[in-house]
Design an enzyme around this catalytic site. Structure first.
Site, PDB file in Angstrom:
ATOM      1  N   SER A 121      -7.057   1.170   4.597  1.00 55.33           N
ATOM      2  CA  SER A 121      -7.960   2.195   3.921  1.00 55.33           C
ATOM      3  C   SER A 121      -9.284   2.348   4.680  1.00 55.33           C
ATOM      4  O   SER A 121      -9.883   3.480   4.552  1.00 55.33           O
ATOM      5  CB  SER A 121      -8.650   1.395   2.589  1.00 55.33           C
ATOM      6  N   HIS A 142      -1.892   6.230   2.184  1.00 55.30           N
ATOM      7  CA  HIS A 142      -2.973   5.520   1.658  1.00 55.30           C
ATOM      8  C   HIS A 142      -3.011   5.799   0.055  1.00 55.30           C
ATOM      9  O   HIS A 142      -3.511   6.913  -0.532  1.00 55.30           O
ATOM     10  CB  HIS A 142      -4.373   6.129   2.128  1.00 55.30           C
ATOM     11  N   GLU A 154      -2.946   9.653   0.276  1.00 50.42           N
ATOM     12  CA  GLU A 154      -3.215  10.435   1.147  1.00 50.42           C
ATOM     13  C   GLU A 154      -2.217  10.133   2.421  1.00 50.42           C
ATOM     14  O   GLU A 154      -2.449   8.982   2.498  1.00 50.42           O
ATOM     15  CB  GLU A 154      -4.745   9.808   1.888  1.00 50.42           C
ATOM     16  N   ASN A 192     -12.713   8.005   0.416  1.00 47.38           N
ATOM     17  CA  ASN A 192     -13.568   7.295   0.928  1.00 47.38           C
ATOM     18  C   ASN A 192     -14.544   7.748   1.580  1.00 47.38           C
ATOM     19  O   ASN A 192     -15.583   7.238   1.754  1.00 47.38           O
ATOM     20  CB  ASN A 192     -13.096   5.984   1.389  1.00 47.38           C
TER      21      ASN A 192
HETATM   22  P1  NAI Z   1      -3.966  -8.611  -0.854  1.00 49.53           P
HETATM   23  O1  NAI Z   1      -4.798  -9.591  -0.095  1.00 49.53           O
HETATM   24  O2  NAI Z   1      -3.911  -8.553  -2.373  1.00 49.53           O
HETATM   25  O3  NAI Z   1      -2.315  -8.661  -0.250  1.00 49.53           O
HETATM   26  C1  NAI Z   1      -2.071  -8.709   1.165  1.00 49.53           C
HETATM   27  C2  NAI Z   1      -0.787  -9.436   1.238  1.00 49.53           C
HETATM   28  O4  NAI Z   1      -0.311  -9.425   2.464  1.00 49.53           O
HETATM   29  C3  NAI Z   1      -0.762 -10.919   0.775  1.00 49.53           C
HETATM   30  O5  NAI Z   1       0.247 -11.332  -0.099  1.00 49.53           O
HETATM   31  C4  NAI Z   1      -0.461 -11.636   2.028  1.00 49.53           C
HETATM   32  O6  NAI Z   1       0.054 -12.930   2.046  1.00 49.53           O
HETATM   33  C5  NAI Z   1       0.279 -10.604   3.097  1.00 49.53           C
HETATM   34  N1  NAI Z   1       0.130 -10.782   4.523  1.00 49.53           N
HETATM   35  C6  NAI Z   1      -0.628 -10.803   5.237  1.00 49.53           C
HETATM   36  N2  NAI Z   1      -0.311 -10.850   6.651  1.00 49.53           N
HETATM   37  C7  NAI Z   1       0.785 -10.559   6.558  1.00 49.53           C
HETATM   38  C8  NAI Z   1       1.864 -10.396   7.561  1.00 49.53           C
HETATM   39  N3  NAI Z   1       1.436 -10.418   8.625  1.00 49.53           N
HETATM   40  N4  NAI Z   1       3.075  -9.867   7.231  1.00 49.53           N
HETATM   41  C9  NAI Z   1       3.599  -9.894   5.987  1.00 49.53           C
HETATM   42  N5  NAI Z   1       2.532 -10.263   4.841  1.00 49.53           N
HETATM   43  C10 NAI Z   1       1.265 -10.515   5.129  1.00 49.53           C
HETATM   44  O7  NAI Z   1      -4.384  -6.997  -0.265  1.00 49.53           O
HETATM   45  P2  NAI Z   1      -4.454  -5.664  -0.990  1.00 49.53           P
HETATM   46  O8  NAI Z   1      -5.768  -5.684  -1.630  1.00 49.53           O
HETATM   47  O9  NAI Z   1      -3.202  -5.614  -1.413  1.00 49.53           O
HETATM   48  O10 NAI Z   1      -4.522  -4.823   0.239  1.00 49.53           O
HETATM   49  C11 NAI Z   1      -3.314  -4.547   1.273  1.00 49.53           C
HETATM   50  C12 NAI Z   1      -3.716  -3.237   2.067  1.00 49.53           C
HETATM   51  O11 NAI Z   1      -3.937  -2.205   1.380  1.00 49.53           O
HETATM   52  C13 NAI Z   1      -4.937  -3.373   3.149  1.00 49.53           C
HETATM   53  O12 NAI Z   1      -4.693  -2.928   4.227  1.00 49.53           O
HETATM   54  C14 NAI Z   1      -6.114  -2.928   2.127  1.00 49.53           C
HETATM   55  O13 NAI Z   1      -7.229  -2.356   3.119  1.00 49.53           O
HETATM   56  C15 NAI Z   1      -5.119  -1.610   1.732  1.00 49.53           C
HETATM   57  N6  NAI Z   1      -5.830  -1.115   0.513  1.00 49.53           N
HETATM   58  C16 NAI Z   1      -6.342  -1.797  -0.488  1.00 49.53           C
HETATM   59  C17 NAI Z   1      -6.793  -1.183  -1.626  1.00 49.53           C
HETATM   60  C18 NAI Z   1      -7.179  -2.178  -2.783  1.00 49.53           C
HETATM   61  O14 NAI Z   1      -8.074  -1.760  -3.590  1.00 49.53           O
HETATM   62  N7  NAI Z   1      -7.080  -3.440  -2.845  1.00 49.53           N
HETATM   63  C19 NAI Z   1      -6.820   0.243  -2.100  1.00 49.53           C
HETATM   64  C20 NAI Z   1      -6.329   0.869  -0.900  1.00 49.53           C
HETATM   65  C21 NAI Z   1      -5.796   0.204   0.210  1.00 49.53           C
END
Ligand code: NAI
Length: 506
Positions: A121, A142, A154, A192
């Site tokens: 994001s 996104h 997006e 955003n």
């Molecule tokens: P989260 O923290 O809930 O989940 C991330 C997951 O990725 C975890 O289960 C972790 O164990 C895993 N992980 C970390 N490093 C890893 C690797 N090298 N290989 C495989 N798995 C790995 O995070 P969330 O909220 O799901 O966000 C994920 C992505 O989406 C980020 O880039 C965030 O910026 C983006 N995003 C998040 C939004 C939100 O509202 N939470 C909205 C839009 C985008």
């Protein structure tokens, strides 16, 4: 109908990865879900399964569909298991130093024609792709949280992304029931970026002492129709998430004043007063319910003085009609009589400046915000100046509350609450068009679906008049001398012809 991608890999099984896996499986793709924490994959699959059970209970899916979806969603024990995927969507931790090597590694796993997408994001898609041998196949994808309910995505072209890659991602988004919008790789992309004005301008109003958090929220909900006020919204997203986003976009645009964050959120974040999840943010929460201060009571006034309206008031004819309906004694002389309540309705200017320029007695001068026509609002907003007498303030409050409509009285500022926030939203949206980050049409779609605004920002500008918005900005610039209020050239050019005209740019 054949799917654009029949086999899809999702890396990262957190909040976002799980949602993406759900809608991809629902669309009919086989989905392999991978996470460095194997228990995260199990948890995600259990969670998605229970979502499907809920959809079945509600009658939105039948038994056969649920079973087919469950069969299509599979855990991947290793990254190498994603070898046969035609698309891999990454949704891991938001760190360039982790995402970039992952993409380079994925290139060695998947086939030549596979597409790699990132759900980042805030990071640059171009930077994530820079470690790849074929950055042409890398794009941003996104989604918003929660993915199954937020129906917009997006599609972001990095510097080297093939147009065909974006076109295929857009087709697949439609197959998943989402609306794709196309964005250039710029800080905050569309949603955003367009969302910057609402919070930062509201914070600025409070930091100037114009009104408190609850009043600003009430005004924007009742006058413009936002579902959540800016402070309720910040409490929901929590400052540990939103303050860093405000700082990041501001810094990534090299300190562009339009995105300047506010010390209020920096300080509250430092104090742990981050929002609903910590029990206290801009409001205190008891059993999940915000404890809002009560609205100030309407003053009881026996005798309301006659009312004189400035010849330069916005929507002057409408204001006269309203005063008539409220039963006011209206003065029609060249200047107000000695005891008249003096009404001004400026766009952008503060009440003091108007009183001085129009040679009015500031002690009897009150402003009313008429950017939005009275019939379209559920609240009227009046503003005093530092010299306004309390009897005049109370008389104006009582008069405008006579028909039962809510009234807020705020302190003097350039542009009231609605004018400032709406003008800032329209101006930033115009600048997104100016920078050609996306088409005006995609901007409107992205903001209405991604931010749930009552109107797209360009339609908002058209609804209340591009010339009025420009006037607010020009005058705000004069009042504050702050470059954050300089109008985008795109807004200036479109000022006379309308903003949401969907024809190709000249
Ligand atoms: P989260 O923290 O809930 O989940 C991330 C997951 O990725 C975890 O289960 C972790 O164990 C895993 N992980 C970390 N490093 C890893 C690797 N090298 N290989 C495989 N798995 C790995 O995070 P969330 O909220 O799901 O966000 C994920 C992505 O989406 C980020 O880039 C965030 O910026 C983006 N995003 C998040 C939004 C939100 O509202 N939470 C909205 C839009 C985008």
């Amino acid at each position: 109908m054949s799917l654009t991608f029949s086999k899809v890999g999702v890396v990262g099984a957190g909040a976002m990865g799980r949602g993406i896996a759900q809608i991809a499986a629902q669309a009919g793709s086989t989905v392999l879900l991978y996470d460095t924490q194997p228990q995260a994959v199990d948890k995600a699959i259990a969670e998605v399964s229970s979502q499907w059970a809920r959809l079945q209970e509600k009658g939105r899916m039948d038994d056969a569909q649920v079973r087919a979806c469950r069969d299509r969603l599979k855990p991947a024990g290793a990254l190498a298991d994603l070898a046969g995927c035609e698309l891999v969507v990454e949704a891991i931790v938001e760190r360039l130093d982790v995402k970039k090597p992952l993409f380079a590694e994925l290139e060695g796993v998947v086939g030549e024609t596979a597409i790699l997408a990132t759900n980042t994001s805030s990071l640059s898609v171009t930077a994530i792709a820079a470690g790849c041998k074929r950055p042409q196949r890398v794009a941003g994808y996104h989604f918003f949280n929660p993915v199954p309910l937020m129906k917009v995505v997006e599609v972001i072209a990095g510097l080297k992304t093939d147009a065909e890659v974006c076109a295929r991602l857009a087709s697949y988004a439609r197959e998943m029931g989402h609306t794709p919008v196309q964005a250039q790789d710029t800080p905050g992309f569309i949603v955003n970026h367009a969302g910057r004005a609402y919070g930062t301008e509201a914070l600025r109003l409070v930091s100037e002492g114009v009104a408190d958090f609850a009043t600003v929220d009430r005004i924007l909900k009742d006058q413009v129709g936002f579902k959540l006020g800016p402070f309720e919204l910040l409490d929901l997203t929590a400052l540990d998430v939103s303050h860093p986003v405000m700082e990041s976009i501001y810094r990534q645009y090299y300190d562009e004043p339009r995105y300047r964050p506010n010390v209020i959120t920096a300080q509250r974040l430092a104090g742990g007063v981050v929002g609903r999840k910590s029990g206290e943010g801009f409001f205190r929460y008891v059993d999940g319910k915000a404890q809002l201060p009560p609205e100030p009571a309407v003053p009881q006034v026996e005798d309301i003085p006659p009312v004189w309206v400035s010849t330069r008031a916005a929507r002057r004819a409408e204001l006269f009609q309203l005063l008539k309906e409220l039963g006011a004694k209206i003065e029609t002389g060249q200047s107000p009589s000695l005891n008249a309540l003096t009404l001004v309705a400026p766009l952008g200017f503060d009440i003091t400046t108007v009183a001085v320029v129009e040679r009015l007695d500031p002690a009897r001068t009150i402003g009313i915000d008429l950017l939005v026509d009275d019939a379209a609002t559920k609240r009227r907003v009046l503003a005093t100046n530092p010299a306004t007498r309390t009897d005049m303030r109370d008389a104006a409050h009582a008069l405008f509350a006579r028909d039962g409509k809510a009234v807020s009285v705020i302190r003097d500022s350039g542009g009231f609450v609605t004018q400032r926030v709406v003008a800032a939203i329209v101006n930033i949206a115009s600048d997104i068009c100016q920078q050609r980050i996306c088409t005006p049409k995609d901007l409107e779609t992205a903001v209405t679906l991604g931010l749930a605004y009552p109107l797209g920002p360009l339609a908002m500008g058209d609804r209340w008049g591009p010339a009025n918005i420009l006037e607010v900005l020009f005058n705000m610039q004069t009042v504050y001398g702050d470059p954050r209020y300089r109008p985008s050239p795109w807004l200036r050019r479109r000022g006379a012809i309308g903003l949401s005209l969907m024809h190709e740019e000249e």
